[in-house]
Design a protein around this motif. Structure first.
Motif, short mmCIF file in Angstrom:
data_model
loop_
_atom_site.label_atom_id
_atom_site.label_comp_id
_atom_site.label_asym_id
_atom_site.label_seq_id
_atom_site.Cartn_x
_atom_site.Cartn_y
_atom_site.Cartn_z
N ASN A 63 0.86 -1.19 0.00
CA ASN A 63 0.00 0.00 0.00
C ASN A 63 0.90 1.24 0.00
OD1 ASN A 63 -1.97 1.97 0.44
ND2 ASN A 63 -3.09 0.74 1.91
N HIS A 234 0.61 -11.69 8.17
CA HIS A 234 -0.55 -10.85 7.84
C HIS A 234 -0.50 -9.57 8.67
CE1 HIS A 234 -2.31 -14.15 5.66
NE2 HIS A 234 -2.35 -14.91 6.72
N TYR A 235 -0.01 -9.73 9.91
CA TYR A 235 -0.04 -8.63 10.88
C TYR A 235 1.19 -8.78 11.76
CZ TYR A 235 -1.72 -6.15 15.15
OH TYR A 235 -1.87 -5.32 16.24
N PHE A 442 -7.92 -7.57 7.25
CA PHE A 442 -7.14 -6.34 7.15
C PHE A 442 -6.84 -5.83 8.56
CE2 PHE A 442 -11.61 -5.08 7.16
CZ PHE A 442 -11.65 -4.02 8.06
N SER A 443 -6.00 -4.79 8.63
CA SER A 443 -5.74 -4.13 9.92
C SER A 443 -6.06 -2.64 9.80
CB SER A 443 -4.28 -4.32 10.35
OG SER A 443 -3.41 -3.65 9.47
N PHE A 497 -7.24 -4.08 -1.79
CA PHE A 497 -7.10 -3.57 -0.43
C PHE A 497 -8.46 -3.54 0.27
CE2 PHE A 497 -3.74 -1.07 -2.78
CZ PHE A 497 -2.65 -1.71 -2.21
N ALA A 499 -10.29 -1.84 4.02
CA ALA A 499 -10.09 -0.88 5.11
C ALA A 499 -11.43 -0.62 5.78
CB ALA A 499 -9.51 0.43 4.56
N LEU A 509 -13.67 -1.76 0.31
CA LEU A 509 -12.63 -2.51 -0.40
C LEU A 509 -12.53 -1.99 -1.81
CD1 LEU A 509 -13.90 -4.91 -2.50
CD2 LEU A 509 -14.58 -5.86 -0.33
#
Length: 582
Positions: A63, A234-235, A442-443, A497, A499, A509
């Motif tokens: 991103n 992923h995180y 997602f985060s 993406f 969010a 998205l």
């Protein structure tokens, strides 16, 4: 992970809506503003030697738009001239052009193996920045988003090895010493990996601290630690006080020995390296259990003592401590149990089950020194579930799997991920959660003083979790639910993406090109609406909105605030006004 606490995520039932009826497509127009960029975004495409899925996840799906969560509606990107550009929005109708706040001192075109530049906002006045060549900058920025107070000043600038991207960073004060901890992500060639992808992932946890020497204040590297794994996390985030680290990944990470600091491996490396043969082998039928133990050549029948009781077993050789001792998984008929010495100098023990038909998952409770050998009858009965050929005989009575019974959204790329919390001092895993089928989505940063939240799929919904490193009894809190989003996003095959708004008012998205989907939380209706099927009044409705951007370039960046969506392409920055009204 032997000493780690195995935890689970506790959902708040009040945040779930079992009567959610779905999203209603709204045709209301969305205000969309666009700004042409003076110079293109500094996109770095994958090279021929970056061919794995991990390269695509880490760098190909990067991103390029960075949201500054410390200040409202404040975004940054790096352009092809190495300039860090900022857009701060107060009024959509009076947008200013993005302005330069910093210029990387490196000539990026001179590096063939560089990655994309990356930024992370450690606090309201501190920024970590990488130019993609392996150099890390620590910057004191002043109050950002305001040209009068924002002045980026380098206080630390050092080459840290092979190129990396910044995964996360935090700023904290401990014992009157200001420190910034930063997490660097690399995908590195692994010469020892001959069967896998040939690469491994490293996360380097670097702590930079303010050191005072003879009145001179300077920032230096205080500590460097390295974790290694086989899949891109992923995180990955450092706790606000710098005491620990949380990672969501498909394959486990562990701390490795570092040349400079001589760190210990966290997962009992010696035990792993000196892997011993099992002490005993065992197999079972519906009626009995057979245990085989290898014994020294010089052992005779008189040297062996085997004691049976209804729930326990004890095996002793000569005058040595017991070779096997403990509580059996289930009761046995101890008077019918026997043992003999085979010709190959192995001790064979026969245990007669008291409860016939019960399958034992282990022989002695808590004893991991044995190895279970599957009985040939069981193997044959399960043979239809596995084959070297994909569904070799589809007409057979028991086919391996009927893919038509699965919906698209059930076909996860990965079987199971785990969430691990590492302690910064012991470098051990303290907490672990097996996420099972709870797919990572997602985060998002809800409160910049806390760790980033992560969103997981639970059944059809998407649940948002806020980590609390300082609350051992409530370390992961369920703070919001996006109804049916887990199911909806699975149908979007071109999504790039995801969010959500920091106030949870909507989730969004975007696809690789043009289209953006927005899913608002249910809101009360201003007019009366009836459900004709059930003949009842509908009190609230959740809306889905779709925006199509006027751009042919691929989407490179995507960020959400409570009022707006920011979408970055190679040459344009789009702002979509997402008001929460009906």
């Amino acid at each position: 992970m032997a000493g780690a606490a195995h935890c689970s995520l506790r959902t708040k039932r009040l945040l779930l809506d079992p009567k959610f009826e779905g999203y209603k497509l709204s045709l209301e127009p969305l205000a969309c503003y666009q700004l042409g960029l003076d110079a293109a975004v500094a996109e770095v495409k994958l090279r021929d030697d970056q061919y794995t899925l991990d390269h695509m996840r880490a760098f190909g799906m990067y991103n390029y738009l960075h949201l500054d969560s410390w200040y409202q509606d404040n975004v940054y990107y790096v352009d092809q001239f190495g300039r860090v550009m900022n857009l701060s929005v107060t009024l959509d109708t009076a947008l200013q052009k993005p302005r330069e706040v910093f210029r990387l001192p490196t000539d990026l075109t001179a590096y063939d193996d560089r990655l994309c530049a990356s930024i992370h906002f450690s606090s309201s006045t501190w920024v970590t920045l990488s130019d993609g060549t392996g150099r890390l900058f620590l910057i004191k920025s002043g109050k950002r988003g305001n040209s009068a107070s924002e002045k980026w000043e380098i206080v630390f600038n050092e080459e840290l090895g092979s190129p990396f991207i910044i995964a996360h960073s935090v700023s904290f004060v401990k014992s009157d010493m200001h420190s910034v901890a930063v997490l660097l992500l690399r995908v590195e060639k692994d010469e020892l990996d001959t069967k896998g992808s040939g690469f491994h992932i490293t996360l380097e946890w670097v702590t930079i601290a303010e050191i005072s020497k003879e009145g001179d204040h300077r920032y230096e590297i205080f500590k460097r630690r390295v974790l290694q794994g086989k899949s891109v996390p992923h995180y990955a985030a450092i706790e606000p006080n710098g005491d620990g680290l949380m990672i969501v990944s498909y394959k486990p990470f562990k701390f490795i020995q570092d040349e400079d600091n001589k760190l210990e491996e966290n997962d009992d490396a010696e035990a792993t390296n000196e892997k011993k043969d099992p002490l005993y082998y065992w197999q079972q039928t519906e009626d009995d259990v057979t245990v085989t133990v290898h014994i020294p050549q010089d052992m005779t029948k008189d040297d062996i003592k085997v004691h049976f009781s209804p729930d326990n077993i004890c095996v002793t050789l000569k005058d040595q401590p017991p070779l096997m001792e403990g509580k059996l998984y289930s009761s046995v008929d101890h008077e019918s149990c026997t043992w003999i010495i085979r010709e190959n100098k192995s001790l064979e023990i026969s245990l007669i089950k008291k409860n016939e038909g019960t399958r034992w998952p282990e022989l002695i409770i808590g004893d991991t020194r044995g190895e279970f050998i599957m009985d040939s009858e069981i193997t044959e009965s399960l043979m239809h579930l596995t084959s070297e050929v994909m569904n070799p005989n589809p007409e057979k009575e028991n086919p391996p799997c009927n893919a038509q019974e699965l919906e698209e959204c059930d076909a996860f790329l990965e079987d199971s991920a785990s969430l691990c919390r590492f302690d910064g001092d012991t470098l051990k895993v303290t907490h672990v959660i097996n996420l099972g089928s709870n797919q990572y989505l997602f985060s998002v940063v809800v409160d910049p003083r806390e760790m980033p939240c992560f969103c997981l799929r639970h059944d059809v919904d998407a649940l948002l979790w806020q980590p609390h490193s300082d609350q051992p009894e409530n370390m992961w809190e369920h703070i919001a639910t996006f109804n049916a989003l887990g199911y909806v996003q699975a149908s979007k095959q071109d999504k790039k993406f995801m969010a959500c708004a920091p106030d949870y008012s909507y989730a969004a998205l975007c696809e690789c090109l043009r289209r953006v989907f927005i899913y608002r939380q249910p809101t009360p209706l201003s007019t009366v609406l009836y459900n004709r099927k059930e003949g009842r009044q509908v009190g609230q409705v959740a809306k889905q909105l779709v925006a199509t951007l006027e751009a042919n370039d691929p989407i490179l960046g995507f960020q959400a605030t409570s009022e707006r969506l920011f979408v970055l392409t190679t040459k344009t920055l789009f702002l979509i006004k997402v008001s929460s009204g009906n």
